[in-house]
Motif scaffolding. Structure first.
Motif, PDB file in Angstrom:
ATOM      1  N   LEU A  10      52.905  32.328  43.246  1.00 40.21           N
ATOM      2  CA  LEU A  10      52.895  33.500  42.402  1.00 40.21           C
ATOM      3  C   LEU A  10      54.350  33.842  42.160  1.00 40.21           C
ATOM      4  CD1 LEU A  10      49.631  35.789  43.600  1.00 40.21           C
ATOM      5  CD2 LEU A  10      50.008  33.941  41.737  1.00 40.21           C
ATOM      6  N   ASP A  14      53.376  38.343  39.449  1.00 42.25           N
ATOM      7  CA  ASP A  14      52.185  38.036  39.873  1.00 42.25           C
ATOM      8  C   ASP A  14      51.378  37.543  38.635  1.00 42.25           C
ATOM      9  OD1 ASP A  14      49.736  40.337  41.254  1.00 42.25           O
ATOM     10  OD2 ASP A  14      50.850  40.230  39.221  1.00 42.25           O
ATOM     11  N   VAL A  17      52.343  31.774  37.081  1.00 40.20           N
ATOM     12  CA  VAL A  17      52.729  30.913  38.297  1.00 40.20           C
ATOM     13  C   VAL A  17      53.803  29.802  37.911  1.00 40.20           C
ATOM     14  CG1 VAL A  17      50.417  31.138  39.455  1.00 40.20           C
ATOM     15  CG2 VAL A  17      50.445  29.646  37.422  1.00 40.20           C
ATOM     16  N   TYR A  44      43.082  31.915  36.830  1.00 37.13           N
ATOM     17  CA  TYR A  44      42.865  33.431  36.367  1.00 37.13           C
ATOM     18  C   TYR A  44      41.439  33.264  35.716  1.00 37.13           C
ATOM     19  CZ  TYR A  44      47.488  34.928  37.628  1.00 37.13           C
ATOM     20  OH  TYR A  44      48.414  35.155  38.130  1.00 37.13           O
ATOM     21  N   PRO A 131      44.410  35.286  42.892  1.00 40.04           N
ATOM     22  CA  PRO A 131      45.735  35.901  42.957  1.00 40.04           C
ATOM     23  C   PRO A 131      45.584  37.352  42.945  1.00 40.04           C
ATOM     24  CG  PRO A 131      44.914  34.938  40.632  1.00 40.04           C
ATOM     25  CD  PRO A 131      43.769  34.724  41.861  1.00 40.04           C
ATOM     26  N   ILE A 145      48.857  30.580  46.000  1.00 40.87           N
ATOM     27  CA  ILE A 145      47.432  29.974  45.660  1.00 40.87           C
ATOM     28  C   ILE A 145      47.199  28.816  46.029  1.00 40.87           C
ATOM     29  CG2 ILE A 145      45.726  29.590  44.007  1.00 40.87           C
ATOM     30  CD1 ILE A 145      46.844  32.613  44.137  1.00 40.87           C
TER      31      ILE A 145
END
Length: 318
Positions: A10, A14, A17, A44, A131, A145
Motif C-alpha cells: 500500500l 493507501d 498500490v 478494492y 486494504p 496486501i
C-alpha cells in the motif's frame, strides 16, 4: 508469501498500490501498468452479502466482514487485550530491540501501529487480505496486501518476531503456516499465536471456530519451536464480575460481542452450515437477549501461545 502478482504494498495514501522491488521485502518487479490496474481492482472490488462488506482479494478465504462495523469491533477487542495485559502488546520475551517484526492478519493495523511506535528500532510489516489500514502510520511500519496462507517470499531467517492474533476462520492449514513462520524467523526468534474462544454454550458457530491451546502447542512443537508457553485469560461478557478490573473487561466484551457477532455468524451459518437467513436472525436475537440478562454469567477465553526457534541446530550426537 503469495502477494498479488509479485507483491504489492500500500502506498502512503493507501488509495493506490505499487509493484515493489524492495529487496528487503523480497518482492520482484511487476508486469506493467495493466497488471497493476487489474491488481488494484481485485483489492478494492469488495463483495457484499446480507448487507455486509467482505474482502475481494482471495474472496471467501476470510469468513468475517471488513466493513466499518466489524473494524470498530476489532478495535474494541484490541482495547480489551490492552486491559488484559495491562497495556502490553504481547507476552513473548522478545527483548527490547527487535529489528524485523511481522504481524500476520493485521486487520485495522492497530497492533502493528502501537508496536512500531513503542519499538522504533524495529522494521514492522503488517499483512492482510483487505486494504483497511490507515495511511498515517509510523515511518518504520508498512502494510502489505498479502495471503499468509500461501508460500512466503520474504527472506528466510529474517524476522525477530512473528505475531498472529485472531486468525481463526482464516487459516485452513495451521501446521503449514507455523512451518513458514519457523523458516522465516531468525534462530532465537519468537512466534506468538493468540486466539479467542466463542461464548461458553452449545451454539454451533462457537464450536466450529475454537482451536484449543493444546492444538496450538502441538502444531508449534511440530514445526520445531521450543520453550512453548501457554497463558489463558477468561473474559466475562457483561459487568457481572465483582472484581472491578474484570467488570471493566466484561463491560467492553459485551459491547465487543454485540458489535461483532452478526458478522461472525452470517457467512459461517449460511455458507458453511446452510442455515436460512431467518434462522440466523433468530439465533442472533436470542444471543443478544441472553447477553443482557443479569443472571447469565457468560464468558469467553483467550489463549496466548508463544514459542522460540532454537538458536542453533542440535546435532545428532547432542
Amino acid at each position: 508469501m503469495s502477494n498479488i502478482g509479485d507483491g504489492v504494498t500500500l502506498a502512503s495514501d493507501d488509495t493506490t498500490v505499487d509493484s515493489n522491488s524492495d529487496a528487503d521485502s523480497s518482492y520482484g518487479d511487476g508486469d506493467g501498468a495493466s497488471e497493476t490496474t487489474s491488481l488494484k481492482s481485485s483489492i478494492y472490488n469488495y463483495q457484499y452479502r446480507n448487507g455486509r462488506r467482505y474482502n475481494g482479494f482471495r474472496a471467501g478465504e476470510y469468513l468475517w466482514p471488513n466493513d466499518e462495523q466489524q473494524l470498530d469491533q476489532l478495535d474494541i477487542m484490541h482495547h480489551i487485550f490492552n486491559l488484559t495485559l495491562d497495556g502490553e502488546l504481547f507476552l513473548a520475551p522478545i527483548g527490547k530491540h527487535p529489528q524485523r517484526v511481522l504481524d500476520l492478519g493485521t486487520g485495522t493495523g492497530i497492533w502493528a501501529i502501537e508496536f512500531a511506535d513503542r519499538f522504533p528500532s524495529a522494521s514492522v510489516i503488517g499483512t492482510d487480505l483487505s486494504p483497511i489500514q490507515p495511511s498515517m502510520v509510523p515511518p518504520n511500519l508498512q502494510f502489505e496486501i498479502d495471503d499468509c496462507c500461501e508460500e512466503w517470499l520474504y527472506t528466510k531467517e529474517s524476522f525477530d518476531f512473528i505475531h498472529i492474533r485472531l486468525m481463526n476462520g482464516a487459516v485452513a492449514d495451521w501446521p503449514a503456516l507455523y512451518a513458514e513462520a519457523f523458516a522465516h524467523l531468525k534462530p532465537g526468534g519468537w512466534i506468538e499465536s493468540v486466539e479467542g474462544n466463542g461464548i461458553r454454550s452449545d451454539d454451533a458457530w462457537g464450536k466450529l471456530i475454537i482451536r484449543s491451546g493444546d492444538e496450538v502447542k502441538q502444531d508449534l512443537r511440530g514445526a520445531g519451536f521450543v520453550d512453548i508457553t501457554e497463558r489463558r485469560f477468561k473474559w466475562p461478557i457483561g459487568g457481572w464480575c465483582k472484581n472491578e478490573r474484570l467488570k471493566e473487561i466484561g463491560t467492553w466484551n459485551r459491547l465487543n460481542f454485540e458489535q461483532g457477532m452478526e458478522g461472525w455468524c452470517w457467512s459461517l451459518c449460511t455458507n458453511v452450515l446452510g442455515w436460512k437467513p431467518e434462522k440466523v436472525q433468530m439465533m442472533l436475537a436470542e444471543m443478544r437477549l441472553m447477553l443482557r440478562q443479569k443472571g447469565v454469567h457468560a464468558y469467553n477465553e483467550v489463549v496466548f501461545v508463544y514459542g522460540r526457534k532454537p538458536s542453533a541446530k542440535i546435532s545428532a550426537d547432542g
